[in-house]
Design an enzyme around this catalytic site. Structure first.
Site, PDB file in Angstrom:
ATOM      1  N   TRP A  35       0.813  -1.225   0.000  1.00 52.78           N
ATOM      2  CA  TRP A  35       0.000   0.000   0.000  1.00 52.78           C
ATOM      3  C   TRP A  35       0.846   1.275   0.000  1.00 52.78           C
ATOM      4  O   TRP A  35       1.848   1.361   0.721  1.00 52.78           O
ATOM      5  CB  TRP A  35      -0.864   0.000   1.246  1.00 52.78           C
ATOM      6  CG  TRP A  35      -1.482   1.324   1.607  1.00 52.78           C
ATOM      7  CD1 TRP A  35      -0.890   2.340   2.303  1.00 52.78           C
ATOM      8  CD2 TRP A  35      -2.794   1.778   1.283  1.00 52.78           C
ATOM      9  NE1 TRP A  35      -1.763   3.390   2.427  1.00 52.78           N
ATOM     10  CE2 TRP A  35      -2.943   3.068   1.814  1.00 52.78           C
ATOM     11  CE3 TRP A  35      -3.871   1.202   0.591  1.00 52.78           C
ATOM     12  CZ2 TRP A  35      -4.114   3.807   1.696  1.00 52.78           C
ATOM     13  CZ3 TRP A  35      -5.044   1.950   0.472  1.00 52.78           C
ATOM     14  CH2 TRP A  35      -5.158   3.234   1.014  1.00 52.78           C
ATOM     15  N   MET A  36       0.383   2.285  -0.757  1.00 50.32           N
ATOM     16  CA  MET A  36       0.991   3.629  -0.732  1.00 50.32           C
ATOM     17  C   MET A  36      -0.086   4.664  -0.508  1.00 50.32           C
ATOM     18  O   MET A  36      -1.147   4.598  -1.139  1.00 50.32           O
ATOM     19  CB  MET A  36       1.669   3.882  -2.077  1.00 50.32           C
ATOM     20  CG  MET A  36       1.912   5.331  -2.430  1.00 50.32           C
ATOM     21  SD  MET A  36       2.320   5.551  -4.195  1.00 50.32           S
ATOM     22  CE  MET A  36       4.042   5.185  -4.222  1.00 50.32           C
ATOM     23  N   ASP A  38       0.096   9.099   1.027  1.00 54.48           N
ATOM     24  CA  ASP A  38       0.706  10.412   0.774  1.00 54.48           C
ATOM     25  C   ASP A  38       2.157  10.393   0.304  1.00 54.48           C
ATOM     26  O   ASP A  38       2.982   9.656   0.844  1.00 54.48           O
ATOM     27  CB  ASP A  38       0.748  11.237   2.070  1.00 54.48           C
ATOM     28  CG  ASP A  38      -0.540  11.251   2.822  1.00 54.48           C
ATOM     29  OD1 ASP A  38      -1.535  10.711   2.345  1.00 54.48           O
ATOM     30  OD2 ASP A  38      -0.536  11.803   3.938  1.00 54.48           O
ATOM     31  N   GLN A  54       3.950   7.226   2.278  1.00 57.88           N
ATOM     32  CA  GLN A  54       3.278   6.443   3.317  1.00 57.88           C
ATOM     33  C   GLN A  54       3.113   5.036   2.771  1.00 57.88           C
ATOM     34  O   GLN A  54       2.568   4.838   1.669  1.00 57.88           O
ATOM     35  CB  GLN A  54       1.929   7.075   3.647  1.00 57.88           C
ATOM     36  CG  GLN A  54       2.051   8.388   4.405  1.00 57.88           C
ATOM     37  CD  GLN A  54       2.459   8.135   5.854  1.00 57.88           C
ATOM     38  OE1 GLN A  54       1.644   7.806   6.693  1.00 57.88           O
ATOM     39  NE2 GLN A  54       3.753   8.298   6.144  1.00 57.88           N
ATOM     40  N   PHE A  97       3.937   8.639  10.315  1.00 55.43           N
ATOM     41  CA  PHE A  97       3.012   9.344   9.435  1.00 55.43           C
ATOM     42  C   PHE A  97       3.769  10.378   8.587  1.00 55.43           C
ATOM     43  O   PHE A  97       4.985  10.513   8.686  1.00 55.43           O
ATOM     44  CB  PHE A  97       1.908  10.007  10.262  1.00 55.43           C
ATOM     45  CG  PHE A  97       0.747   9.077  10.588  1.00 55.43           C
ATOM     46  CD1 PHE A  97       0.868   7.692  10.513  1.00 55.43           C
ATOM     47  CD2 PHE A  97      -0.484   9.607  10.971  1.00 55.43           C
ATOM     48  CE1 PHE A  97      -0.211   6.844  10.808  1.00 55.43           C
ATOM     49  CE2 PHE A  97      -1.569   8.774  11.263  1.00 55.43           C
ATOM     50  CZ  PHE A  97      -1.440   7.402  11.186  1.00 55.43           C
ATOM     51  N   ARG A 166      -0.156  16.725  13.039  1.00 56.75           N
ATOM     52  CA  ARG A 166       0.703  15.902  12.166  1.00 56.75           C
ATOM     53  C   ARG A 166       1.123  16.586  10.862  1.00 56.75           C
ATOM     54  O   ARG A 166       0.679  17.646  10.528  1.00 56.75           O
ATOM     55  CB  ARG A 166      -0.011  14.601  11.837  1.00 56.75           C
ATOM     56  CG  ARG A 166      -1.365  14.723  11.170  1.00 56.75           C
ATOM     57  CD  ARG A 166      -1.909  13.324  10.904  1.00 56.75           C
ATOM     58  NE  ARG A 166      -3.228  13.325  10.317  1.00 56.75           N
ATOM     59  CZ  ARG A 166      -4.349  13.226  11.021  1.00 56.75           C
ATOM     60  NH1 ARG A 166      -4.315  13.148  12.334  1.00 56.75           N
ATOM     61  NH2 ARG A 166      -5.518  13.222  10.399  1.00 56.75           N
ATOM     62  N   ASP A 167       1.956  15.856  10.150  1.00 56.48           N
ATOM     63  CA  ASP A 167       2.379  16.148   8.777  1.00 56.48           C
ATOM     64  C   ASP A 167       3.249  17.409   8.672  1.00 56.48           C
ATOM     65  O   ASP A 167       2.942  18.329   7.890  1.00 56.48           O
ATOM     66  CB  ASP A 167       1.151  16.265   7.832  1.00 56.48           C
ATOM     67  CG  ASP A 167       0.186  15.095   7.978  1.00 56.48           C
ATOM     68  OD1 ASP A 167       0.631  14.009   8.408  1.00 56.48           O
ATOM     69  OD2 ASP A 167      -1.022  15.269   7.684  1.00 56.48           O
TER      70      ASP A 167
HETATM   71  C1  FRU Z   1      -3.365  12.023   4.866  1.00 58.73           C
HETATM   72  C2  FRU Z   1      -2.979  11.303   6.133  1.00 58.73           C
HETATM   73  C3  FRU Z   1      -1.998  12.138   6.921  1.00 58.73           C
HETATM   74  C4  FRU Z   1      -1.300  11.104   7.753  1.00 58.73           C
HETATM   75  C5  FRU Z   1      -1.246   9.928   6.817  1.00 58.73           C
HETATM   76  C6  FRU Z   1      -1.343   8.588   7.487  1.00 58.73           C
HETATM   77  O1  FRU Z   1      -3.732  11.204   3.814  1.00 58.73           O
HETATM   78  O2  FRU Z   1      -4.141  11.055   6.891  1.00 58.73           O
HETATM   79  O3  FRU Z   1      -2.572  13.169   7.662  1.00 58.73           O
HETATM   80  O4  FRU Z   1      -0.040  11.540   8.144  1.00 58.73           O
HETATM   81  O5  FRU Z   1      -2.308  10.078   5.900  1.00 58.73           O
HETATM   82  O6  FRU Z   1      -1.052   7.551   6.613  1.00 58.73           O
END
Ligand code: FRU
Length: 497
Positions: A35-36, A38, A54, A97, A166-167
């Site tokens: 799976w991929m 972000d 991700q 994440f 996050r992020d």
């Molecule tokens: C966005 C998200 C991010 C998080 C990640 C988790 O698509 O929800 O906010 O870091 O995916 O996989």
């Protein structure tokens, strides 16, 4: 290296052998295995582009997040590198994440990501909390920072949620200090972006809240990107739980752009908001300034509510969008396909002023699943009702991009693409045109179609699960018009990976 990371690296290098190159997109990055979601850490390091993502290598569904890793010279030919991060520390056991990356002046590659970890709350409930963390590497191997986490709930201003924090998007200022923009819900579930600063990467301080949702665009905001472009300050972000707003936004997860200016005090003064992609599959983009000065954007060419569109026999799921060159025209964010894509073009097939009336035609030499197609519509005296181009077509399947000038609506419809799921298969966008005159460029890469309308004034992206043997392209009209079309087959020959 931790056992978890070793396992992931061993697994991916063995499992990828079952996937032949023809089963993947030709020039869009897809998950190495599993799976991929972000894009993460889009950056230049030692003269190459690095893109992390991700990643759940063990399954084609979302799971404990790792960071997959790929490298490219031109953002089109990608070489996989070993997974860079696995959830293997107390502060990220629930997942590594999304986040950003940059090349440090001392030659190290810095990753900043969100760690997710369960924590027992005072009321006994166990909840995942989110913190910001660092890892340093040499472009292949990454080591998590021993002082992680570097930003925690203790650094948050009052009223912010430690569960949706996050992020981080990190950058370095000319004076050598660092800034990170991090998405963080308010406790009342309203999205906002927080700005943090640090001189040494270890100690971070909350500085300001450059943008706040105030209930306008969905609920939680995620995945910020923040940059200057053509005299504007731009915030790109992705929102959960959006409501439609005319044709501008659609229900569910969507990516938006805020355009504005920074005032004398450095506060963001917003001027306008707009959607970034009007199709079905696009989310969580990141941008990078290319060495030639262009701002390039890559998004996850998927969306949370549509990611049930799995073909069970395919051991990878998730691909990135085409890299897109951003600009601002007439106060709106516009996108053009990466210009390097032209190096992949083979010999064009061109038709001018093809007359079409109430029916479907195919044109000799125009077919394929990796194609760059430029179409311009030239209406006659009387306005036509509908023009459509059908791609990935055989007797059973096709995906349609159609335009109704009377409604000014462009529609992507993949209902007949072979999908067996009850998910969204159509989306509409309102587009500008002069009495039915319209130009569009379609980029096909095996399992996707990206439509750039009116020179990238609007873009619609959709993935398609159609078997690659369905490679017909046809043109349809309800009413009468003429159109011109140029089709370039896209091949791997011109890639410089
Ligand atoms: C966005 C998200 C991010 C998080 C990640 C988790 O698509 O929800 O906010 O870091 O995916 O996989």
């Amino acid at each position: 290296m931790s056992q978890a990371l070793q396992n992931a690296q061993r697994y991916e290098s063995e499992a990828e052998r079952s996937i032949s190159p023809e089963e993947r997109p030709l020039f869009h990055l897809s998950s190495r295995v599993g799976w991929m979601n972000d894009p993460n850490g889009l950056s230049r390091y030692r003269g190459e582009y690095h893109l992390f993502y991700q990643y759940h290598p063990y399954d084609s569904h979302w799971g404990p997040m790792h960071w997959g890793h790929a490298v490219s010279k031109d953002l089109l030919a990608w070489r996989y590198l070993p997974a860079a991060l696995a959830p293997d520390e107390s502060y990220d056991l629930g997942g590594c994440f999304s986040g950003g990356a940059l090349e440090l002046p001392d030659g190290r590659h810095l990753l900043m990501y969100t760690g997710v970890a369960d924590e027992t709350q005072p009321n006994g409930e166990v909840r995942a909390v989110q913190t910001q963390n660092l890892a340093f590497g040499d472009g292949i191997h990454y080591r998590k920072f021993e002082k992680n986490p570097v930003i925690t709930a203790a650094d948050l201003p009052a009223g912010c949620s430690r569960f949706d924090f996050r992020d981080p998007r990190i950058w370095r200022l000319e004076d050598g200090s660092f800034r990170a923009m991090v998405a963080c819900d308010r406790v009342d579930a309203d999205g906002q972006m927080l700005l943090f600063g640090s001189d040494d990467l270890t100690h971070w301080k909350y500085l300001s809240t450059p943008a706040q949702n105030n209930g306008r665009l969905g609920l939680m905001w995620e995945c910020p990107d923040w940059f200057e472009l053509d005299g504007y300050q731009v915030l790109l972000a992705s929102a959960q739980d959006m409501l439609p707003k005319g044709f501008e936004y659609h229900n569910g997860n969507g990516t938006f752009c805020l355009l504005g200016h920074l005032d004398g005090q450095g506060n963001f003064r917003e001027i306008s908001d707009q959607a970034v992609d009007y199709g079905i599959d696009f989310y969580a983009p990141q941008t990078i300034l290319a060495p030639d000065g262009h701002r390039l954007m890559i998004g996850w060419m998927q969306n949370w509510d549509t990611c049930n569109l799995h073909t069970p026999s395919v051991p990878w799921f998730g691909q990135m969008s085409l890299p897109r060159e951003l600009s601002i025209r007439n106060g709106r964010l516009c996108q053009a396909p990466l210009r390097e894509l032209e190096a992949l073009r083979g010999k064009p097939v061109q038709y001018r002023n093809v007359q079409i009336e109430n029916g479907e035609i195919e044109l000799d030499g125009i077919s394929g699943r990796t194609v760059d197609l430029e179409i311009s519509l030239e209406p006659g005296e009387e306005l036509y009702n509908r023009f459509a181009v059908r791609v990935a077509k055989n007797d059973t399947f096709h995906t349609t991009v159609s335009f109704r000038p009377r409604e000014s609506v462009l529609k992507v419809d993949r209902k007949f693409s072979g999908s067996r799921r009850a998910i969204i298969h159509q989306r509409r966008a309102r587009v500008d045109h002069q009495r039915g005159e319209l130009t569009m460029r379609l980029i096909l890469d095996r399992f996707s179609v990206e439509v750039f309308v009116n020179d990238g004034g609007k873009v619609m992206s959709a993935t398609i699960p159609t078997d690659p043997s369905a490679d017909g392209i046809a043109f349809f009209a309800d009413g009468k018009l003429s159109f011109s079309v140029t089709a370039w087959p896209l091949t791997a020959d011109g890639r410089s990976g």
